[in-house]
Design an enzyme around this catalytic site. Structure first.
Site, PDB file in Angstrom:
ATOM      1  NE  ARG A 155      -3.733   2.171   2.123  1.00  0.00           N
ATOM      2  CZ  ARG A 155      -3.992   2.817   3.063  1.00  0.00           C
ATOM      3  NH1 ARG A 155      -3.494   2.592   4.501  1.00  0.00           N
ATOM      4  NH2 ARG A 155      -5.093   4.260   3.212  1.00  0.00           N
ATOM      5  CG  HIS A 210      -1.121   5.258  -0.120  1.00  0.00           C
ATOM      6  ND1 HIS A 210      -2.267   5.548   0.794  1.00  0.00           N
ATOM      7  CD2 HIS A 210      -2.326   3.977  -1.357  1.00  0.00           C
ATOM      8  CE1 HIS A 210      -3.662   5.347   0.509  1.00  0.00           C
ATOM      9  NE2 HIS A 210      -3.518   4.126  -0.832  1.00  0.00           N
ATOM     10  CG  ASN A 261      -1.005   8.122   3.067  1.00  0.00           C
ATOM     11  OD1 ASN A 261      -1.415   7.742   2.310  1.00  0.00           O
ATOM     12  ND2 ASN A 261      -0.349   9.496   2.174  1.00  0.00           N
ATOM     13  CG  HIS A 279      -7.913  -3.727  -0.860  1.00  0.00           C
ATOM     14  ND1 HIS A 279      -9.379  -3.081  -0.989  1.00  0.00           N
ATOM     15  CD2 HIS A 279      -7.119  -3.121  -1.168  1.00  0.00           C
ATOM     16  CE1 HIS A 279      -8.413  -1.731  -1.095  1.00  0.00           C
ATOM     17  NE2 HIS A 279      -7.143  -2.488  -1.144  1.00  0.00           N
ATOM     18  CB  THR A 280      -6.127 -11.265  -2.364  1.00  0.00           C
ATOM     19  OG1 THR A 280      -5.755 -12.519  -1.618  1.00  0.00           O
ATOM     20  CG2 THR A 280      -4.050 -10.753  -2.037  1.00  0.00           C
TER      21      THR A 280
HETATM   22  C1  HEM Z   1      -9.128   1.089  -5.782  1.00  0.00           C
HETATM   23  C2  HEM Z   1      -8.854   2.314  -4.475  1.00  0.00           C
HETATM   24  C3  HEM Z   1      -8.333   1.790  -3.574  1.00  0.00           C
HETATM   25  C4  HEM Z   1      -8.787   2.217  -2.297  1.00  0.00           C
HETATM   26  C5  HEM Z   1     -10.140   2.810  -2.411  1.00  0.00           C
HETATM   27  C6  HEM Z   1      -8.834   1.265  -1.375  1.00  0.00           C
HETATM   28  C7  HEM Z   1      -8.577   2.118   0.015  1.00  0.00           C
HETATM   29  C8  HEM Z   1      -8.270   1.204   0.534  1.00  0.00           C
HETATM   30  C9  HEM Z   1      -8.527   1.814   2.267  1.00  0.00           C
HETATM   31  C10 HEM Z   1      -9.413   2.461   2.615  1.00  0.00           C
HETATM   32  C11 HEM Z   1      -7.641   1.035   3.355  1.00  0.00           C
HETATM   33  C12 HEM Z   1      -7.815   0.785   4.658  1.00  0.00           C
HETATM   34  C13 HEM Z   1      -6.730   1.224   4.960  1.00  0.00           C
HETATM   35  C14 HEM Z   1      -7.363   1.776   6.693  1.00  0.00           C
HETATM   36  O1  HEM Z   1      -8.131   1.192   6.990  1.00  0.00           O
HETATM   37  O2  HEM Z   1      -5.904   1.973   7.437  1.00  0.00           O
HETATM   38  C15 HEM Z   1      -6.915   0.054   1.632  1.00  0.00           C
HETATM   39  C16 HEM Z   1      -5.678  -0.674   2.615  1.00  0.00           C
HETATM   40  C17 HEM Z   1      -4.840  -1.642   1.870  1.00  0.00           C
HETATM   41  N1  HEM Z   1      -5.089  -1.442   0.178  1.00  0.00           N
HETATM   42 FE1  HEM Z   1      -6.078   0.049  -1.489  1.00  0.00          FE
HETATM   43  N2  HEM Z   1      -7.607   1.093  -1.812  1.00  0.00           N
HETATM   44  C18 HEM Z   1      -7.692   0.684  -3.104  1.00  0.00           C
HETATM   45  C19 HEM Z   1      -6.450   0.465  -3.799  1.00  0.00           C
HETATM   46  C20 HEM Z   1      -5.030  -0.163  -3.671  1.00  0.00           C
HETATM   47  C21 HEM Z   1      -4.187  -0.713  -4.928  1.00  0.00           C
HETATM   48  C22 HEM Z   1      -4.160  -0.441  -6.244  1.00  0.00           C
HETATM   49  C23 HEM Z   1      -3.595  -1.419  -3.926  1.00  0.00           C
HETATM   50  C24 HEM Z   1      -2.192  -2.050  -4.382  1.00  0.00           C
HETATM   51  C25 HEM Z   1      -2.136  -1.841  -5.546  1.00  0.00           C
HETATM   52  C26 HEM Z   1      -3.734  -1.248  -2.102  1.00  0.00           C
HETATM   53  C27 HEM Z   1      -3.509  -1.756  -1.244  1.00  0.00           C
HETATM   54  C28 HEM Z   1      -3.847  -1.826  -0.299  1.00  0.00           C
HETATM   55  C29 HEM Z   1      -3.114  -2.816   0.505  1.00  0.00           C
HETATM   56  C30 HEM Z   1      -2.182  -4.186   0.929  1.00  0.00           C
HETATM   57  C31 HEM Z   1      -3.999  -2.690   2.042  1.00  0.00           C
HETATM   58  C32 HEM Z   1      -3.818  -3.005   3.754  1.00  0.00           C
HETATM   59  C33 HEM Z   1      -2.602  -2.174   4.150  1.00  0.00           C
HETATM   60  C34 HEM Z   1      -2.032  -2.489   5.483  1.00  0.00           C
HETATM   61  O3  HEM Z   1      -2.587  -3.944   5.881  1.00  0.00           O
HETATM   62  O4  HEM Z   1      -1.076  -2.212   6.074  1.00  0.00           O
HETATM   63  N3  HEM Z   1      -4.840  -0.675  -2.717  1.00  0.00           N
HETATM   64  N4  HEM Z   1      -7.196   0.836   0.970  1.00  0.00           N
END
Ligand code: HEM
Ligand SMILES: *[C@@H]1O[C@H](CO)[C@@H](O)[C@H](O)[C@H]1NC(C)=O
Ligand SMILES: *[C@@H]1O[C@H](CO)[C@@H](O)[C@H](O)[C@H]1NC(C)=O
Length: 318
Positions: free
Chosen positions: A74, A78, A109, A208-209
């Site tokens: 993530r 970002h 962030n 998000h897997t």
């Molecule tokens: C499609 C639009 C996307 C939205 C709206 C989105 C939004 C979010 C949100 C809200 C979270 C949770 C953050 C938190 O509550 O702390 C999250 C987690 C995450 N996102 Fe996304 N995301 C998107 C696309 C992506 C993409 C493109 C990637 C990477 C290629 C990604 C990778 C991740 C990962 C790996 C997590 C888990 C992080 C952790 O456990 O520390 N996301 N995302």
């Protein structure tokens, strides 16, 4: 005679055409190259791999330490979506260097991005081996790939030679990072702004897997999943089958099981829903498309050549 000279003419045209395409594509990629550090830092890949595997599998449960892999992925996303993959997300506020506000404090962030200290530890190790050579932007790109590999996910080729920015842009982080409550058109537009198609949005969302989300981001319909205790309070698993494994479980019944609104809306357009079903049925298809999209993401807006710098400390402009 006439036909043979026209063949030669065609060949000349082809030749110029290919030369032009080559020049255009190498200009678009700046000076990124597959062998950028081969001569000057041959230990780079090994050092990144060692530090990433030390950092993973070290967190306390849940996810048996594996969450750090998700957090690095993530962090890289970002970085790339704000000013390009230039390590701008790593910069701390430092008025003496003109960094008046940081990207890490932007809405999407703050209190949510993780992995900064892992990047620092990789950077220290790489600096000890090859001082002043490897950029923080390249380290983050390499660490992300290693993290996905370490979670038994897929891999992708990377070109190197990114340079680090001397600026950060908090307002761009607020405007350009997608939000979990966005509708499909807004998500498609946010990805289009960075050069991605709607199918690539679907493939990249497969990230998000793995990993967790704070309850405030969870779709109302999934609130009952917000029950995973962490140091940061209760959180929810993004993939409720195998949140610690990089697989295609995310796509299984995504329209009903998606944790975020932005996950659930991906099935609302027929062609995208067909892609979701294809990835649910074929991990190989997901891995292939995710890998190509990640390589493409790693090249968004990069600084190369004489632009930017190679930071000594990833959190500070030199
Ligand atoms: C499609 C639009 C996307 C939205 C709206 C989105 C939004 C979010 C949100 C809200 C979270 C949770 C953050 C938190 O509550 O702390 C999250 C987690 C995450 N996102 Fe996304 N995301 C998107 C696309 C992506 C993409 C493109 C990637 C990477 C290629 C990604 C990778 C991740 C990962 C790996 C997590 C888990 C992080 C952790 O456990 O520390 N996301 N995302
Ligand atoms: C990856 O696969 C190895 C070998 O099958 C296994 O021991 C390990 O637990 C797996 N790791 C994850 C994160 O699933
Ligand atoms: C920061 O990003 C915003 C929104 O993309 C842009 O309008 C502005 O010019 C950028 N600021 C700097 C200093 O680059």
């Amino acid at each position: 005679m006439a036909s043979s000279s026209s063949t030669t003419g065609d060949r000349r045209h082809y030749c110029c055409f290919f030369l032009a395409v080559f020049l255009l594509s190498s200009a678009a990629h700046g000076q990124l190259s597959a062998t950028f550090y081969a001569a000057r830092c041959s230990s780079l890949d090994q050092n990144v791999r060692d530090e990433v595997s030390r950092a993973l599998f070290r967190d306390p449960p849940p996810l048996g330490g594996r969450r750090m892999g998700a957090s690095l992925l993530r962090l890289f996303f970002h970085d790339c979506f704000v000013q390009g993959c230039d390590a701008s997300v790593l910069l701390d506020v430092d008025p003496s260097k003109g960094i008046l506000s940081s990207e890490k404090d932007a809405g999407p962030n703050a209190n949510s991005l993780r992995g900064f200290e892992v990047v620092d530890s990789i950077k220290s190790k790489v600096e000890a081996a090859c001082p002043g050579v490897v950029s923080c932007a390249d380290i983050l790109a390499l660490a992300t790939r290693e993290a996905v590999v370490a979670l038994n996910g897929t891999t992708w080729p990377l070109l190197l030679g990114r340079r680090d920015s001397r600026t950060a842009n908090q307002s761009q982080a607020n405007s350009d990072l997608p939000s979990p409550g966005s509708n499909l058109d807004t998500l498609i537009a946010a990805f289009a702004r960075k050069g991605f198609t709607a199918p690539e949005l679907v493939a990249l969302s497969g990230a998000h897997t793995i990993g967790l989300a704070h309850c405030v981001n969870v779709d109302q319909s999934q609130m009952q999943r917000c029950r995973v205790p962490t140091a940061d309070g209760l959180m929810a698993e993004l993939d409720d089958h195998t949140p610690e494994r990089f697989d295609s479980g995310y796509y299984d019944k995504l329209g009903k099981r998606g944790l975020l609104g932005s996950d659930r809306v991906l099935t609302s357009r027929r062609d995208l829903d067909a892609l979701v079903q294809k990835y649910a049925a074929s991990q190989a298809a997901f891995f292939a498309d995710f890998g190509s999209a990640m390589k493409k993401m790693s090249e968004v807006g990069v600084l190369t050549g004489a632009d930017g710098e190679v930071r000594t400390n990833c959190r500070r402009v030199n």
